[in-house]
Design a protein around this motif. Structure first.
Motif, PDB file in Angstrom:
ATOM      1  N   ILE A 264     -29.377  -6.297 -24.722  1.00 43.08           N
ATOM      2  CA  ILE A 264     -30.671  -5.713 -25.074  1.00 43.08           C
ATOM      3  C   ILE A 264     -30.439  -4.482 -25.939  1.00 43.08           C
ATOM      4  CG2 ILE A 264     -32.816  -4.694 -24.180  1.00 43.08           C
ATOM      5  CD1 ILE A 264     -32.008  -6.010 -21.431  1.00 43.08           C
ATOM      6  N   GLY A 265     -31.086  -4.430 -27.102  1.00 42.46           N
ATOM      7  CA  GLY A 265     -31.107  -3.205 -27.889  1.00 42.46           C
ATOM      8  C   GLY A 265     -32.401  -2.467 -27.603  1.00 42.46           C
ATOM      9  N   ASP A 266     -32.319  -1.295 -26.959  1.00 36.33           N
ATOM     10  CA  ASP A 266     -33.531  -0.559 -26.576  1.00 36.33           C
ATOM     11  C   ASP A 266     -33.650   0.711 -27.416  1.00 36.33           C
ATOM     12  OD1 ASP A 266     -35.883  -0.145 -25.208  1.00 36.33           O
ATOM     13  OD2 ASP A 266     -34.929   0.867 -23.509  1.00 36.33           O
ATOM     14  N   VAL A 267     -34.747   0.784 -28.187  1.00 37.45           N
ATOM     15  CA  VAL A 267     -34.964   1.909 -29.097  1.00 37.45           C
ATOM     16  C   VAL A 267     -35.291   3.167 -28.304  1.00 37.45           C
ATOM     17  CG1 VAL A 267     -36.375   2.765 -31.005  1.00 37.45           C
ATOM     18  CG2 VAL A 267     -35.758   0.329 -30.899  1.00 37.45           C
ATOM     19  N   GLY A 268     -34.654   4.270 -28.655  1.00 39.42           N
ATOM     20  CA  GLY A 268     -34.801   5.506 -27.915  1.00 39.42           C
ATOM     21  C   GLY A 268     -36.010   6.325 -28.324  1.00 39.42           C
ATOM     22  N   GLU A 318     -26.262  12.005 -34.798  1.00 39.02           N
ATOM     23  CA  GLU A 318     -25.276  11.319 -35.633  1.00 39.02           C
ATOM     24  C   GLU A 318     -25.939  10.569 -36.782  1.00 39.02           C
ATOM     25  OE1 GLU A 318     -21.947  10.085 -32.420  1.00 39.02           O
ATOM     26  OE2 GLU A 318     -24.016   9.721 -31.850  1.00 39.02           O
ATOM     27  N   GLY A 319     -27.263  10.700 -36.910  1.00 38.68           N
ATOM     28  CA  GLY A 319     -27.964  10.160 -38.054  1.00 38.68           C
ATOM     29  C   GLY A 319     -28.785   8.916 -37.799  1.00 38.68           C
ATOM     30  N   GLY A 320     -28.663   8.343 -36.627  1.00 39.23           N
ATOM     31  CA  GLY A 320     -29.400   7.124 -36.335  1.00 39.23           C
ATOM     32  C   GLY A 320     -30.850   7.397 -36.004  1.00 39.23           C
ATOM     33  N   CYS A 321     -31.669   6.333 -36.024  1.00 41.10           N
ATOM     34  CA  CYS A 321     -33.086   6.500 -35.696  1.00 41.10           C
ATOM     35  C   CYS A 321     -33.619   5.372 -34.816  1.00 41.10           C
ATOM     36  CB  CYS A 321     -33.931   6.584 -36.965  1.00 41.10           C
ATOM     37  SG  CYS A 321     -34.169   5.001 -37.808  1.00 41.10           S
ATOM     38  N   SER A 322     -33.051   4.152 -34.926  1.00 37.96           N
ATOM     39  CA  SER A 322     -33.640   3.008 -34.223  1.00 37.96           C
ATOM     40  C   SER A 322     -32.614   1.886 -34.144  1.00 37.96           C
ATOM     41  CB  SER A 322     -34.892   2.525 -34.963  1.00 37.96           C
ATOM     42  OG  SER A 322     -35.499   1.438 -34.292  1.00 37.96           O
ATOM     43  N   VAL A 323     -32.223   1.535 -32.918  1.00 36.21           N
ATOM     44  CA  VAL A 323     -31.202   0.517 -32.740  1.00 36.21           C
ATOM     45  C   VAL A 323     -31.777  -0.877 -33.002  1.00 36.21           C
ATOM     46  CG1 VAL A 323     -31.572   0.156 -30.249  1.00 36.21           C
ATOM     47  CG2 VAL A 323     -29.296  -0.219 -31.230  1.00 36.21           C
ATOM     48  N   THR A 324     -30.967  -1.743 -33.593  1.00 36.18           N
ATOM     49  CA  THR A 324     -31.298  -3.149 -33.788  1.00 36.18           C
ATOM     50  C   THR A 324     -30.292  -3.973 -32.998  1.00 36.18           C
ATOM     51  OG1 THR A 324     -32.176  -2.752 -36.016  1.00 36.18           O
ATOM     52  CG2 THR A 324     -31.560  -5.008 -35.470  1.00 36.18           C
ATOM     53  N   GLY A 325     -30.763  -4.601 -31.922  1.00 32.05           N
ATOM     54  CA  GLY A 325     -29.876  -5.411 -31.105  1.00 32.05           C
ATOM     55  C   GLY A 325     -29.418  -6.656 -31.836  1.00 32.05           C
ATOM     56  N   GLY A 326     -28.266  -7.195 -31.433  1.00 32.11           N
ATOM     57  CA  GLY A 326     -27.682  -8.303 -32.164  1.00 32.11           C
ATOM     58  C   GLY A 326     -27.247  -9.466 -31.304  1.00 32.11           C
ATOM     59  N   TYR A 327     -26.081 -10.020 -31.644  1.00 28.71           N
ATOM     60  CA  TYR A 327     -25.558 -11.221 -30.997  1.00 28.71           C
ATOM     61  C   TYR A 327     -24.051 -11.080 -30.772  1.00 28.71           C
ATOM     62  CZ  TYR A 327     -29.843 -13.807 -32.067  1.00 28.71           C
ATOM     63  OH  TYR A 327     -31.153 -14.234 -32.129  1.00 28.71           O
ATOM     64  N   LEU A 341     -22.288  -7.636 -32.013  1.00 28.38           N
ATOM     65  CA  LEU A 341     -22.611  -6.866 -33.209  1.00 28.38           C
ATOM     66  C   LEU A 341     -24.022  -6.302 -33.093  1.00 28.38           C
ATOM     67  CD1 LEU A 341     -21.173  -9.300 -35.913  1.00 28.38           C
ATOM     68  CD2 LEU A 341     -20.115  -7.198 -35.052  1.00 28.38           C
ATOM     69  N   TYR A 342     -24.176  -5.023 -33.383  1.00 35.41           N
ATOM     70  CA  TYR A 342     -25.478  -4.364 -33.358  1.00 35.41           C
ATOM     71  C   TYR A 342     -25.516  -3.316 -34.464  1.00 35.41           C
ATOM     72  CZ  TYR A 342     -23.312  -0.393 -30.878  1.00 35.41           C
ATOM     73  OH  TYR A 342     -22.529   0.686 -30.519  1.00 35.41           O
ATOM     74  N   ALA A 343     -26.697  -2.751 -34.717  1.00 35.40           N
ATOM     75  CA  ALA A 343     -26.846  -1.877 -35.890  1.00 35.40           C
ATOM     76  C   ALA A 343     -27.884  -0.801 -35.641  1.00 35.40           C
ATOM     77  CB  ALA A 343     -27.253  -2.711 -37.108  1.00 35.40           C
ATOM     78  N   ASP A 344     -27.974   0.110 -36.603  1.00 35.80           N
ATOM     79  CA  ASP A 344     -29.057   1.079 -36.643  1.00 35.80           C
ATOM     80  C   ASP A 344     -29.887   0.834 -37.896  1.00 35.80           C
ATOM     81  OD1 ASP A 344     -30.121   3.836 -35.478  1.00 35.80           O
ATOM     82  OD2 ASP A 344     -30.114   3.985 -37.670  1.00 35.80           O
ATOM     83  N   TYR A 345     -31.203   0.807 -37.724  1.00 32.16           N
ATOM     84  CA  TYR A 345     -32.119   0.495 -38.823  1.00 32.16           C
ATOM     85  C   TYR A 345     -31.988   1.488 -39.976  1.00 32.16           C
ATOM     86  CZ  TYR A 345     -36.586   0.097 -41.321  1.00 32.16           C
ATOM     87  OH  TYR A 345     -37.541  -0.026 -42.289  1.00 32.16           O
ATOM     88  N   CYS A 346     -31.959   2.774 -39.676  1.00 35.30           N
ATOM     89  CA  CYS A 346     -31.945   3.790 -40.730  1.00 35.30           C
ATOM     90  C   CYS A 346     -30.581   3.938 -41.387  1.00 35.30           C
ATOM     91  CB  CYS A 346     -32.371   5.143 -40.161  1.00 35.30           C
ATOM     92  SG  CYS A 346     -34.108   5.209 -39.690  1.00 35.30           S
ATOM     93  N   GLY A 369     -25.610   0.020 -45.979  1.00 35.03           N
ATOM     94  CA  GLY A 369     -26.527   0.664 -46.909  1.00 35.03           C
ATOM     95  C   GLY A 369     -27.906   0.039 -46.970  1.00 35.03           C
ATOM     96  N   VAL A 370     -28.234  -0.850 -46.006  1.00 33.08           N
ATOM     97  CA  VAL A 370     -29.554  -1.475 -45.986  1.00 33.08           C
ATOM     98  C   VAL A 370     -30.234  -1.193 -44.646  1.00 33.08           C
ATOM     99  CG1 VAL A 370     -28.788  -3.302 -47.545  1.00 33.08           C
ATOM    100  CG2 VAL A 370     -28.771  -3.729 -45.076  1.00 33.08           C
ATOM    101  N   THR A 371     -31.556  -1.302 -44.632  1.00 39.71           N
ATOM    102  CA  THR A 371     -32.322  -1.133 -43.402  1.00 39.71           C
ATOM    103  C   THR A 371     -32.313  -2.463 -42.645  1.00 39.71           C
ATOM    104  OG1 THR A 371     -34.284  -1.559 -44.739  1.00 39.71           O
ATOM    105  CG2 THR A 371     -33.813   0.730 -44.187  1.00 39.71           C
ATOM    106  N   ILE A 372     -31.592  -2.509 -41.542  1.00 32.81           N
ATOM    107  CA  ILE A 372     -31.350  -3.761 -40.813  1.00 32.81           C
ATOM    108  C   ILE A 372     -32.437  -3.958 -39.764  1.00 32.81           C
ATOM    109  CG2 ILE A 372     -29.734  -5.028 -39.349  1.00 32.81           C
ATOM    110  CD1 ILE A 372     -27.481  -3.399 -40.708  1.00 32.81           C
ATOM    111  N   THR A 373     -33.248  -4.993 -39.956  1.00 32.63           N
ATOM    112  CA  THR A 373     -34.349  -5.268 -39.037  1.00 32.63           C
ATOM    113  C   THR A 373     -33.962  -6.206 -37.907  1.00 32.63           C
ATOM    114  OG1 THR A 373     -35.107  -7.091 -40.428  1.00 32.63           O
ATOM    115  CG2 THR A 373     -36.100  -4.922 -40.808  1.00 32.63           C
ATOM    116  N   THR A 374     -33.009  -7.100 -38.164  1.00 36.34           N
ATOM    117  CA  THR A 374     -32.656  -8.086 -37.149  1.00 36.34           C
ATOM    118  C   THR A 374     -31.331  -8.736 -37.496  1.00 36.34           C
ATOM    119  OG1 THR A 374     -33.515  -9.972 -35.856  1.00 36.34           O
ATOM    120  CG2 THR A 374     -33.728 -10.107 -38.243  1.00 36.34           C
TER     121      THR A 374
END
Length: 398
Positions: A264-268, A318-327, A341-346, A369-374
């Motif tokens: 689960i990727g839970d946005v803070g 550390e610069g993040g804003c919103s986690v994107t859960g992965g697989y 694998l998981y990412a940060d949107y910003c 360098g991209v905004t990762i939505t999913t």
């Protein structure tokens, strides 16, 4: 590259939920399943060795496979042998990527009933039934009239779904336009799991996260193969749809196709983004802490026992804003096997996460360098990601 790592957290019994007033939740009350048998959890498909170290990410890249989509927010496979990918455009359309081409004709168009007036609203997630080849069923999560969440079933054949075949299973009142969650996934037990945010605004003002009578701030679990519109499994912990609670805005959930573990990727809120983990076969009732906790830190109160702390977390400092859960990767590149694998949107940062020598290890692997939505996973276990700008990328070797 910087590494983030959190200590191993043992699974403990969730604490008693806070007592708060419940909001109206559902239409068409479902039947409660009175069967006593527990679900069967599939723990392995083949003998699998997971990676104990991370590959050299410099040897790999995210390869662009298609572009021109409008705010893609989910990528799914029908697992029907066709090799197709199905991509949600948030305003209410599902597109088909087949044989290297993005098809012009939509698979599903429900723009007439999707309300995407808020940034976190729209057609947000979907999943194909495990027996899709036989029954043609798939399930979606979208915000409709008034911004309320709708969980619906549709029927499809070939590259076209029947928009008039909608059967609404569940309507969940949303007090605000944000924190809708949206992920839809079938578990290895055959039940449908749904990720719902806490309903919105800062700080969970209605305290839905810790209220087990509310469906907001939860992972829900329903049996769509029985009942009308569904059955509540008899081993759901609270006698309703709730399977796990204490979540703020779970943006993407997934099951490891080999082990059955839930990620689960839970946005803070304002400080911490987190990845939560629940091993296959875990009993229902896990409490991930929100809004008492944000990550492993106190929010509404001091840190408390009886809650599951994140497998990993990272701070907004550390610069993040919103986690994107992965697989969890389960494709042909064996050196990636078992890496989540998981990412940060910003940031556009992609991390890998493994359990090595009893410790969670998280490492930065890519700066896209991209905004990762999913993220997405095809029927072969390969991994994809989508950018908010409309591009889809595939993890490949250079």
């Amino acid at each position: 590259m910087e590494d983030w790592q959190s200590p191993v957290v043992s699974t403990v019994t969730p604490q008693t939920a806070l007592t708060v007033a419940a909001a109206p939740q559902t239409e068409s009350p479902p039947v409660v399943d009175t069967a006593t048998a527990s679900p069967t959890i599939i723990t392995t498909e083949t003998a699998t060795t997971n990676a104990s170290v991370f590959p050299n990410a410099d040897d790999y890249q995210w390869t662009l496979i298609t572009s021109g989509l409008k705010r893609p927010v989910d990528i799914q496979s029908a697992n029907d042998g066709s090799g197709r990918l199905f991509i949600i455009e948030k305003y209410g359309v599902i597109r088909v990527y087949e044989n290297g081409q993005l098809l012009t004709a939509p698979f599903l168009d429900i723009t007439d009933r999707v309300n995407d007036s808020g940034n976190e609203m729209g057609l947000l997630g979907f999943a194909f039934h495990p027996d899709y080849e036989q029954n043609g069923y798939f399930y979606v999560n979208y915000t409709g009239d008034g911004g309320d969440t709708r969980i619906s079933r549709f029927e499809a054949s070939g590259n076209s779904a029947d928009s008039s075949s909608e059967k609404i299973l569940l309507v969940i009142a949303q007090p605000y336009p944000n924190h809708n969650g949206g992920a839809v996934a079938f578990g290895p037990d055959g039940n449908l799991y749904l990720a719902l945010g806490d309903g919105g605004l800062a700080g969970d003002p209605h305290k839905n996260g810790q209220n087990t009578t509310s469906l907001l701030g939860k992972i829900l679990r329903i049996d769509v193969d029985n009942g009308d519109p569904y059955l509540i499994p008899s081993d759901n912990p609270f006698g309703n749809e709730v399977w796990a609670y204490g979540l703020r805005n779970p943006w993407r959930i997934s099951f490891d196709r080999v082990t059955g573990d839930l990620w689960i990727g839970d946005v803070g809120q304002g400080d911490w983004e987190e990845i939560d983990y629940l091993s296959a076969g875990s009993a229902g009732g896990a409490n991930f802490g929100w809004s008492i906790m944000e990550g492993s830190y106190g929010y509404d109160g001091a840190a408390q026992p009886g809650m599951l702390l994140p497998a990993v977390e990272y701070s907004h400092n550390e610069g993040g804003c919103s986690v994107t859960g992965g697989y969890v990767y389960r494709g042909a590149m064996s050196e990636w096997n078992g890496i989540y694998l998981y990412a940060d949107y910003c940031l556009g940062t992609v991390w890998g996460l493994i359990l090595s020598d009893g410790q969670w290890q998280s490492q930065v692997l890519f700066e896209t360098g991209v905004t990762i939505t999913t993220f997405g996973q095809d029927e072969s276990g390969e991994i994809y990601l989508a950018s908010d700008s409309g591009n889809i990328y595939h993890l490949t070797k250079k």
